[in-house]
Motif scaffolding. Structure first.
Motif, PDB file in Angstrom:
ATOM      1  N   VAL A  38       0.768  -1.318  -0.061  1.00 59.93           N
ATOM      2  CA  VAL A  38       0.102   0.096   0.182  1.00 59.93           C
ATOM      3  C   VAL A  38       0.801   1.454   0.062  1.00 59.93           C
ATOM      4  O   VAL A  38       2.036   1.213   0.693  1.00 59.93           O
ATOM      5  CB  VAL A  38      -1.046  -0.002   1.221  1.00 59.93           C
ATOM      6  N   ASN A  39       0.652   2.241  -0.804  1.00 60.97           N
ATOM      7  CA  ASN A  39       1.290   3.395  -0.978  1.00 60.97           C
ATOM      8  C   ASN A  39       0.841   4.502   0.148  1.00 60.97           C
ATOM      9  O   ASN A  39      -0.341   4.321   0.423  1.00 60.97           O
ATOM     10  CB  ASN A  39       1.042   4.218  -2.296  1.00 60.97           C
ATOM     11  N   ASP A  40       1.852   4.782   1.053  1.00 58.30           N
ATOM     12  CA  ASP A  40       1.679   5.846   2.109  1.00 58.30           C
ATOM     13  C   ASP A  40       1.063   5.577   3.246  1.00 58.30           C
ATOM     14  O   ASP A  40       1.290   6.167   4.389  1.00 58.30           O
ATOM     15  CB  ASP A  40       0.849   7.177   1.367  1.00 58.30           C
ATOM     16  N   VAL A  67       4.197  -1.429   2.869  1.00 56.85           N
ATOM     17  CA  VAL A  67       3.866  -0.152   2.686  1.00 56.85           C
ATOM     18  C   VAL A  67       4.888   0.590   2.063  1.00 56.85           C
ATOM     19  O   VAL A  67       6.145   0.258   2.253  1.00 56.85           O
ATOM     20  CB  VAL A  67       3.594   0.601   3.898  1.00 56.85           C
ATOM     21  N   HIS A  68       4.727   1.341   1.212  1.00 55.34           N
ATOM     22  CA  HIS A  68       5.684   2.301   0.594  1.00 55.34           C
ATOM     23  C   HIS A  68       5.762   3.760   0.882  1.00 55.34           C
ATOM     24  O   HIS A  68       4.398   4.396   1.044  1.00 55.34           O
ATOM     25  CB  HIS A  68       5.674   2.382  -0.989  1.00 55.34           C
ATOM     26  N   LEU A  69       6.775   4.332   1.244  1.00 56.32           N
ATOM     27  CA  LEU A  69       6.695   5.675   2.000  1.00 56.32           C
ATOM     28  C   LEU A  69       7.636   6.724   1.141  1.00 56.32           C
ATOM     29  O   LEU A  69       8.499   6.200   0.939  1.00 56.32           O
ATOM     30  CB  LEU A  69       7.153   5.780   3.343  1.00 56.32           C
ATOM     31  N   GLY A  70       6.911   7.964   1.071  1.00 55.28           N
ATOM     32  CA  GLY A  70       7.647   9.087   0.361  1.00 55.28           C
ATOM     33  C   GLY A  70       8.038   9.986   1.548  1.00 55.28           C
ATOM     34  O   GLY A  70       7.910   9.825   2.656  1.00 55.28           O
ATOM     35  N   GLY A  73       5.049  -4.768  11.890  1.00 57.09           N
ATOM     36  CA  GLY A  73       6.043  -5.955  12.248  1.00 57.09           C
ATOM     37  C   GLY A  73       7.273  -6.023  11.671  1.00 57.09           C
ATOM     38  O   GLY A  73       7.551  -5.581  10.550  1.00 57.09           O
ATOM     39  N   PRO A  74       7.754  -7.067  12.132  1.00 56.10           N
ATOM     40  CA  PRO A  74       9.366  -7.372  11.466  1.00 56.10           C
ATOM     41  C   PRO A  74       9.218  -8.022  10.023  1.00 56.10           C
ATOM     42  O   PRO A  74      10.341  -7.809   9.382  1.00 56.10           O
ATOM     43  CB  PRO A  74      10.074  -8.331  12.512  1.00 56.10           C
ATOM     44  N   ARG A  75       8.265  -8.778   9.712  1.00 58.63           N
ATOM     45  CA  ARG A  75       8.241  -9.280   8.410  1.00 58.63           C
ATOM     46  C   ARG A  75       7.729  -8.345   7.446  1.00 58.63           C
ATOM     47  O   ARG A  75       7.774  -8.918   6.115  1.00 58.63           O
ATOM     48  CB  ARG A  75       7.348 -10.810   8.491  1.00 58.63           C
ATOM     49  N   ALA A  76       7.276  -7.138   7.718  1.00 54.52           N
ATOM     50  CA  ALA A  76       6.575  -6.235   6.623  1.00 54.52           C
ATOM     51  C   ALA A  76       7.481  -6.046   5.679  1.00 54.52           C
ATOM     52  O   ALA A  76       8.943  -5.542   5.947  1.00 54.52           O
ATOM     53  CB  ALA A  76       5.875  -5.033   7.436  1.00 54.52           C
ATOM     54  N   LEU A  77       7.282  -5.604   4.457  1.00 50.92           N
ATOM     55  CA  LEU A  77       7.899  -5.027   3.548  1.00 50.92           C
ATOM     56  C   LEU A  77       7.779  -3.606   3.502  1.00 50.92           C
ATOM     57  O   LEU A  77       6.833  -3.163   3.398  1.00 50.92           O
ATOM     58  CB  LEU A  77       7.771  -5.598   1.772  1.00 50.92           C
ATOM     59  N   ILE A  78       9.047  -2.673   3.987  1.00 49.12           N
ATOM     60  CA  ILE A  78       8.823  -1.226   3.803  1.00 49.12           C
ATOM     61  C   ILE A  78       9.624  -0.747   2.978  1.00 49.12           C
ATOM     62  O   ILE A  78      10.893  -0.850   3.101  1.00 49.12           O
ATOM     63  CB  ILE A  78       9.150  -0.828   5.285  1.00 49.12           C
ATOM     64  N   GLY A  79       9.159  -0.082   1.974  1.00 39.90           N
ATOM     65  CA  GLY A  79      10.036   0.818   0.938  1.00 39.90           C
ATOM     66  C   GLY A  79      10.129   2.335   1.413  1.00 39.90           C
ATOM     67  O   GLY A  79       9.115   2.694   1.869  1.00 39.90           O
ATOM     68  N   ALA A  80      11.189   2.838   1.089  1.00 36.16           N
ATOM     69  CA  ALA A  80      11.404   4.148   1.294  1.00 36.16           C
ATOM     70  C   ALA A  80      11.907   4.884  -0.295  1.00 36.16           C
ATOM     71  O   ALA A  80      12.913   4.316  -0.730  1.00 36.16           O
ATOM     72  CB  ALA A  80      12.253   4.574   2.317  1.00 36.16           C
ATOM     73  N   ALA A  89      19.106   6.850   1.498  1.00 35.91           N
ATOM     74  CA  ALA A  89      18.967   5.342   1.787  1.00 35.91           C
ATOM     75  C   ALA A  89      19.596   4.733   2.989  1.00 35.91           C
ATOM     76  O   ALA A  89      18.628   4.152   3.714  1.00 35.91           O
ATOM     77  CB  ALA A  89      19.691   4.741   0.418  1.00 35.91           C
ATOM     78  N   PRO A  90      20.718   5.167   3.418  1.00 34.94           N
ATOM     79  CA  PRO A  90      21.160   4.469   4.594  1.00 34.94           C
ATOM     80  C   PRO A  90      20.018   4.980   5.947  1.00 34.94           C
ATOM     81  O   PRO A  90      20.043   4.055   6.703  1.00 34.94           O
ATOM     82  CB  PRO A  90      22.453   5.227   4.817  1.00 34.94           C
ATOM     83  N   ALA A  91      19.776   6.089   5.863  1.00 34.53           N
ATOM     84  CA  ALA A  91      18.926   6.610   7.115  1.00 34.53           C
ATOM     85  C   ALA A  91      17.698   5.853   6.954  1.00 34.53           C
ATOM     86  O   ALA A  91      17.023   5.509   7.968  1.00 34.53           O
ATOM     87  CB  ALA A  91      18.901   8.142   6.855  1.00 34.53           C
ATOM     88  N   ALA A  92      17.042   5.912   5.704  1.00 38.33           N
ATOM     89  CA  ALA A  92      15.888   5.050   5.608  1.00 38.33           C
ATOM     90  C   ALA A  92      16.220   3.603   6.256  1.00 38.33           C
ATOM     91  O   ALA A  92      15.112   3.071   6.924  1.00 38.33           O
ATOM     92  CB  ALA A  92      15.341   4.963   4.159  1.00 38.33           C
ATOM     93  N   LEU A  93      17.193   2.969   5.665  1.00 37.40           N
ATOM     94  CA  LEU A  93      17.375   1.600   6.152  1.00 37.40           C
ATOM     95  C   LEU A  93      17.621   1.257   7.620  1.00 37.40           C
ATOM     96  O   LEU A  93      16.855   0.477   8.208  1.00 37.40           O
ATOM     97  CB  LEU A  93      18.600   0.776   5.332  1.00 37.40           C
TER      98      LEU A  93
END
Length: 216
Positions: free
Chosen positions: A75-77, A90-93, A107-114, A123-127
């Motif tokens: 889901v976006n945002d 979720v994907h975050l801007g 939770g720990p298994r979620a896919l979280i994109g930045a 990128a390093p800060a987001a990770l």
């Protein structure tokens, strides 16, 4: 006997941007299903409206389709919507919730994109904050992201050399311009208009894109 945990979906392959500015109502569901038949690996639901009832209904339908086809659903945002429909992540801007908050909520298994736009330094800060994959772009002229500045292949190569996480490219990507992105280190290609634009054969377009991973 203990049951093994479900396999965590991966961010690799064709990443379909199901943007309701391109698709509406029944067409959204039908064309996302066509994209999944064509080999899409990830679907992101992107809706910027305030119609919470419709958004919930559409997200639930897309979640079910992705589960049926073995694809990841993002889901976006909206972390709350992702949580309510059991999305894979979720994907975050820049203007969205922080990856740290999303990680706590999902939770720990979620896919979280930045989204990191054209800035490798983001990128390093987001990770560190909780994201597990990052996106760069736009790489080509894009109808859905016309105002974003361009990212370069040199940026992508530098990201691949310094990051161990999955990298997503976005912005005007089609089957006929995607190969250099894969060669430079992209794991996934986020595609909107080339899959869902007016007059596009969505399933055929998805197959053409998915074939890039079979015939690099």
């Amino acid at each position: 006997m203990e049951t093994e945990p479900a396999r965590r979906p991966s961010i690799r392959g064709v990443y379909a941007l199901a943007d309701t500015s391109l698709l509406a109502g029944a067409e959204l569901i039908a064309r996302v299903e066509a994209a999944l038949r064509g080999g899409v690996a990830v679907v992101q639901y992107r809706d910027k409206s305030v119609d919470s009832s419709r958004r919930l209904t559409e997200a639930q339908a897309l979640r079910a389709l992705c589960s049926r086809h073995g694809a990841a659903f993002i889901v976006n945002d909206d972390v709350d919507l992702a949580l309510s429909v059991g999305a894979d992540g979720v994907h975050l801007g820049r203007d969205d919730a922080s990856p740290a908050l999303a990680r706590v909520r999902l939770g720990p298994r979620a896919l979280i994109g930045a989204t990191c736009y054209d800035r490798l330094a983001l990128a390093p800060a987001a990770l560190t904050a909780g994201a597990d994959h990052v996106a760069f772009g736009r790489f080509f002229p894009s109808s859905t992201k016309p105002g974003e500045i361009y990212a370069s292949l040199d940026l992508l190569r530098a990201a691949r050399a310094s990051l161990s996480c999955p990298i997503v490219c976005i912005g005007g990507i089609r089957a006929d311009n995607a190969a250099p992105l894969l060669a430079a280190g992209a794991d996934a290609l986020a595609v909107g208009g080339a899959l869902f634009g007016p007059g596009v054969d969505t399933e055929a377009a998805a197959r053409a894109l998915a074939a890039l991973w079979k015939n690099p």
